[in-house]
Design a protein around this motif. Structure first.
Motif, short mmCIF file in Angstrom:
data_model
loop_
_atom_site.label_atom_id
_atom_site.label_comp_id
_atom_site.label_asym_id
_atom_site.label_seq_id
_atom_site.Cartn_x
_atom_site.Cartn_y
_atom_site.Cartn_z
N TYR A 92 -51.90 4.42 37.63
CA TYR A 92 -52.05 5.71 37.02
C TYR A 92 -53.71 6.14 37.23
CZ TYR A 92 -47.84 4.05 34.78
OH TYR A 92 -46.68 3.25 34.58
N HIS A 93 -54.65 5.16 37.05
CA HIS A 93 -55.98 5.38 37.20
C HIS A 93 -56.08 6.12 38.66
CE1 HIS A 93 -60.12 4.72 37.98
NE2 HIS A 93 -59.84 3.95 38.80
N THR B 55 -45.32 8.79 41.73
CA THR B 55 -46.33 8.26 42.93
C THR B 55 -45.83 8.77 44.09
OG1 THR B 55 -46.96 6.31 41.62
CG2 THR B 55 -47.56 6.25 43.71
N VAL C 13 -55.47 12.83 42.74
CA VAL C 13 -55.19 14.27 42.23
C VAL C 13 -56.60 14.98 42.56
CG1 VAL C 13 -55.05 15.74 40.20
CG2 VAL C 13 -53.18 13.91 40.71
N VAL C 14 -57.49 14.36 42.28
CA VAL C 14 -58.79 15.03 42.36
C VAL C 14 -59.09 15.20 44.03
CG1 VAL C 14 -61.36 14.84 42.00
CG2 VAL C 14 -59.71 14.33 40.02
N TYR D 253 -46.40 15.06 35.33
CA TYR D 253 -46.01 15.08 34.18
C TYR D 253 -45.73 16.42 33.49
CZ TYR D 253 -47.79 10.28 34.14
OH TYR D 253 -47.97 9.21 34.41
N THR E 132 -47.87 21.87 37.45
CA THR E 132 -49.35 22.25 37.76
C THR E 132 -49.60 23.53 37.92
OG1 THR E 132 -49.35 21.77 40.02
CG2 THR E 132 -49.32 19.91 39.07
N ARG F 120 -53.93 7.06 40.61
CA ARG F 120 -53.23 8.30 40.99
C ARG F 120 -54.19 9.63 40.48
NH1 ARG F 120 -47.37 7.32 38.77
NH2 ARG F 120 -48.16 8.62 37.20
N GLY F 121 -54.78 9.32 39.48
CA GLY F 121 -55.64 10.51 39.05
C GLY F 121 -56.82 10.81 39.85
N GLU F 122 -57.34 9.78 40.46
CA GLU F 122 -58.24 10.10 41.56
C GLU F 122 -57.75 10.69 42.65
OE1 GLU F 122 -61.50 6.31 41.57
OE2 GLU F 122 -59.41 5.92 42.08
#
Length: 165
Positions: free
Chosen positions: A136-137, A17, A143-144, A157, A160, A139-141
Motif C-alpha cells: 500500500y505504501h 494494484t 499514485v504520486v 478506494y 478520484t 502504491r501511494g508513491e
C-alpha cells in the motif's frame, strides 16, 4: 478465520494494484522524482515483486534475503510489468489459500548473511506489515508518480479527481 480475512483483503487489494499498474503508460516508465528515487518502472516492478515474497513469508520462519533471487523480467514496457504482477499475484493467492493458520503466530525473521534485518515477530504481523502495508505504501508513491507525470489515476478506494461523477 484469519486466513479468510487475509485472503479477502488480498483479493480486493490485488484488484486495486492491477488497476494502478495498468494505468502506467510506457512514456512514464523512465521518470523519477529525484536522483535518489526509483524510476516509475523500478517502483512498479518492486510492487509486482512483493507478491513474490508471499511464499517465503507464509511458508518459512526465516526469510534469507542473502540467498533470495528474483527475475524482474523486461521492465521497458508497462505491459511486461503487469504480466509479471499477474504471475506473482496468482502464486501469492495459492500460497494464502494453502497456508496453515496454525503457523501464523510462529516467530518469523528476515536475515541477510546470518544477520537479522528486523527483530523477530509473529508471522501474521509480518504478513500485515511486510507484505500488505508495504504494498500500500508503494502504491501511494506510484499514485504520486502518475500525477507528477500528468497521467490519470484510477480510483482505489473510491473515485478520484479524474473520474466523472
Amino acid at each position: 478465520m484469519i486466513k479468510q480475512a487475509l485472503l479477502g483483503e488480498f483479493l480486493h487489494e490485488a484488484e486495486s494494484t492491477r488497476k494502478l499498474l495498468k494505468a502506467i503508460p510506457d512514456s512514464a516508465l523512465d521518470w523519477k522524482p529525484s536522483d535518489i528515487n526509483w524510476t516509475t518502472a523500478q517502483l512498479a516492478s518492486h510492487i509486482s515483486e512483493v507478491y513474490n515474497w508471499f511464499e517465503g513469508t507464509f511458508n518459512q520462519d526465516v526469510f534469507d534475503m542473502g540467498t533470495y533471487t528474483y527475475d524482474k523480467g523486461d521492465v521497458s514496457k508497462a505491459e511486461n510489468i503487469v504480466a509479471k504482477f499477474e504471475e506473482n499475484v496468482a502464486k501469492a493467492q495459492k500460497v494464502i489459500e494453502n497456508s496453515d493458520e496454525s503457523t501464523y503466530f510462529n516467530e518469523w525473521k528476515m536475515e541477510m548473511n546470518g544477520n537479522s534485518l528486523f527483530p523477530p515477530m509473529p508471522k501474521v504481523q509480518v504478513i500485515r506489515s511486510f507484505l500488505y502495508n508495504h504494498l500500500y505504501h508503494h502504491r501511494g508513491e506510484l499514485v504520486v508518480y502518475l500525477r507528477s507525470t500528468g497521467n490519470k489515476v484510477p480510483g482505489l478506494y473510491g473515485p478520484t479527481a479524474d473520474d466523472k461523477f
